[in-house]
Design a protein around this motif. Structure first.
Motif, PDB file in Angstrom:
ATOM      1  N   THR A 143      52.462  37.669  -2.793  1.00  0.00           N
ATOM      2  CA  THR A 143      52.073  36.669  -1.086  1.00  0.00           C
ATOM      3  C   THR A 143      51.083  38.360  -0.672  1.00  0.00           C
ATOM      4  O   THR A 143      50.381  37.476  -0.826  1.00  0.00           O
ATOM      5  CB  THR A 143      53.525  37.251   0.161  1.00  0.00           C
ATOM      6  OG1 THR A 143      53.653  37.984   0.326  1.00  0.00           O
ATOM      7  CG2 THR A 143      54.356  35.744   0.493  1.00  0.00           C
ATOM      8  N   ARG A 173      46.990  36.348  -0.785  1.00  0.00           N
ATOM      9  CA  ARG A 173      46.456  36.799   0.654  1.00  0.00           C
ATOM     10  C   ARG A 173      45.363  38.072   0.655  1.00  0.00           C
ATOM     11  O   ARG A 173      44.293  37.962   1.031  1.00  0.00           O
ATOM     12  CB  ARG A 173      47.758  38.740   1.575  1.00  0.00           C
ATOM     13  CG  ARG A 173      48.481  37.711   2.513  1.00  0.00           C
ATOM     14  CD  ARG A 173      49.119  39.140   2.847  1.00  0.00           C
ATOM     15  NE  ARG A 173      48.954  40.019   3.294  1.00  0.00           N
ATOM     16  CZ  ARG A 173      49.724  40.951   3.842  1.00  0.00           C
ATOM     17  NH1 ARG A 173      50.672  41.719   3.725  1.00  0.00           N
ATOM     18  NH2 ARG A 173      48.326  42.052   4.251  1.00  0.00           N
ATOM     19  N   TYR A 228      45.568  39.315  10.064  1.00  0.00           N
ATOM     20  CA  TYR A 228      47.113  39.083   9.642  1.00  0.00           C
ATOM     21  C   TYR A 228      47.485  39.193  11.204  1.00  0.00           C
ATOM     22  O   TYR A 228      47.791  40.392  11.305  1.00  0.00           O
ATOM     23  CB  TYR A 228      47.487  41.013   8.595  1.00  0.00           C
ATOM     24  CG  TYR A 228      47.143  40.306   7.753  1.00  0.00           C
ATOM     25  CD1 TYR A 228      46.478  39.429   6.485  1.00  0.00           C
ATOM     26  CD2 TYR A 228      46.437  41.432   6.869  1.00  0.00           C
ATOM     27  CE1 TYR A 228      46.105  39.428   5.161  1.00  0.00           C
ATOM     28  CE2 TYR A 228      45.525  41.315   5.990  1.00  0.00           C
ATOM     29  CZ  TYR A 228      45.748  40.596   4.769  1.00  0.00           C
ATOM     30  OH  TYR A 228      44.590  40.801   3.364  1.00  0.00           O
ATOM     31  N   GLN A 240      56.398  39.117   2.870  1.00  0.00           N
ATOM     32  CA  GLN A 240      56.002  40.446   1.976  1.00  0.00           C
ATOM     33  C   GLN A 240      56.722  40.916   0.329  1.00  0.00           C
ATOM     34  O   GLN A 240      56.611  42.231   0.233  1.00  0.00           O
ATOM     35  CB  GLN A 240      56.558  41.936   3.562  1.00  0.00           C
ATOM     36  CG  GLN A 240      56.387  41.476   4.190  1.00  0.00           C
ATOM     37  CD  GLN A 240      54.143  41.950   5.167  1.00  0.00           C
ATOM     38  OE1 GLN A 240      53.782  42.633   3.534  1.00  0.00           O
ATOM     39  NE2 GLN A 240      53.700  41.349   5.504  1.00  0.00           N
ATOM     40  N   ASP A 278      52.821  36.642   6.828  1.00  0.00           N
ATOM     41  CA  ASP A 278      53.041  36.663   5.951  1.00  0.00           C
ATOM     42  C   ASP A 278      54.954  37.728   6.431  1.00  0.00           C
ATOM     43  O   ASP A 278      54.832  38.714   6.658  1.00  0.00           O
ATOM     44  CB  ASP A 278      52.120  38.139   5.085  1.00  0.00           C
ATOM     45  CG  ASP A 278      53.810  38.653   3.640  1.00  0.00           C
ATOM     46  OD1 ASP A 278      54.646  37.565   3.048  1.00  0.00           O
ATOM     47  OD2 ASP A 278      52.655  39.272   3.199  1.00  0.00           O
TER      48      ASP A 278
END
Length: 375
Positions: free
Chosen positions: A64, A68, A81, A60, A57
């Motif tokens: 997003t 996620r 991540y 951020q 990502d």
């Protein structure tokens, strides 16, 4: 005529006793129509399950974060991540099947209508998950992005709606089809193996010479092996279809089982004749096993059970019309899947019968010549 029928019946009973004294062959029959049917139909998952996914990502942003959080069990494991530099190492090591890279300024570009691109890396060596997982991830991404954007921009509705009606398998349950196809494949495999092995066993044990001094003909010997081994496979098929497939696995059978077994009996006439032909041609059991492999692979792969015949080259479709399994698969699918009656599947019955007569004639000719050369 009475003496000939009596000889065929008694020789068939002898085949039953010979098979009874062969425990490995008995285990193969039981396994093929019970455990094998269950494993082959259930072994490949119908949907994506616990796929390993990593997410990078670089934005951020709220959108997003929403993407996620959408990747949850049981379809995916909890996402790892990672940074962009860790993607290649994780994919090369086989740690992740999928690696999703969400680029910088993704939300800003999305709201500005710039159609940003998202990179999805897939480990294609995990073939089953690779094929299905890419579609799942695409759908999840589209749903989350659409849900996010809808709060800021009006979504123009589609001018037409597609209403899907799924027949014969409303839930698209894969193992319903896989279980029946496995039974069909085992009918072909076991009928060829049993009849061919019975003939070679006679030759290896020296009992074929005993038969030659008796007042019986090659036709009677061959017919006895065909009806006895075919009957065993037919009984095993009926048991597998009713007990294992319908009762234990819960697969609905739409059509008449009796009609299907009638078609199976005609198909067994053809496939057992193929087994006699291969058993006559082969000089030993290992050689017979190699011939069975060469025959079974095209019969299973090109009969239309695994892949629709329309997807095959034209010359392959034409050649496979001479194989009984092509018509048997069409017959079985029509009866068991769609509930077809005899008015629909009679062409397949006739085609299998004609092919069976041809194979029987060829096998009898070869068997007669081999018997004559031994006298």
């Amino acid at each position: 005529m009475y003496n000939s029928l009596s000889n065929i019946f008694r020789l068939g009973i002898k085949e039953f006793w010979s098979l009874w004294r062969d425990p490995m062959m008995l285990v193969l029959i039981i396994y093929a129509f019970t455990v094998s049917v269950y494993i082959q139909s259930k072994g490949m998952p119908e949907t994506l399950q616990k796929a390993a996914i990593a997410i990078t990502d670089e934005d951020q942003s709220p959108v997003t974060n929403r993407i996620r959080d959408a990747f949850v069990p049981p379809y995916f494991n909890r996402p790892a991540y990672i940074s962009q530099s860790e993607i290649d190492m994780g994919m090369d090591s086989g740690i992740y099947t999928f690696a999703l890279d969400l680029p910088p300024n993704f939300q800003r570009d999305l709201l500005d209508g710039r159609h940003p691109s998202v990179q999805l890396n897939i480990d294609a060596t995990r073939m089953t998950q690779a094929f299905t997982g890419g579609g799942y991830i695409q759908q999840i991404l589209n749903d989350e992005v659409s849900g996010f954007v809808q709060r800021y921009r009006k979504i123009v509705p589609s001018p037409a709606d597609l209403v899907t009606r799924v027949r014969f398998n409303p839930n698209l349950t894969q193992f319903w089809f896989a279980a029946v196809i496995q039974v069909i494949d085992n009918v072909t495999m076991l009928s060829i193996i049993l009849t061919g092995a019975a003939l070679i066993r006679e030759r290896e044990h020296g009992t074929i010479e005993h038969l030659l001094v008796m007042p019986i003909t090659p036709f009677e010997i061959m017919t006895a092996k065909i009806w006895s081994m075919g009957l065993i496979v037919l009984i095993a098929c009926a048991f597998s279809l009713v007990v294992i497939v319908r009762c234990f696995m819960g697969v609905p059978i739409e059509g008449s089982i009796a009609l299907f077994l009638a078609g199976t009996a005609i198909n067994l006439f053809a496939t057992t004749s193929i087994g006699i032909f291969l058993g006559t041609f082969a000089k030993s059991m290992p050689q017979f096993a190699l011939l069975v492999i060469l025959i079974m692979i095209p019969l299973q792969m090109l009969s239309g059970g695994l892949t629709p015949r329309e997807n095959m080259p034209q010359f392959v479709q034409f050649i496979m019309l001479g194989a009984p399994t092509t018509h048997f698969v069409s017959l079985a699918q029509g009866i068991l899947y769609r509930g077809a009656d005899i008015t629909v599947v009679w062409p397949q019955f006739i085609a299998i019968a004609i092919i069976g007569v041809v194979f029987f004639t060829i096998a009898l000719s070869m068997f007669g010549k081999r018997i004559s050369s031994m006298t």
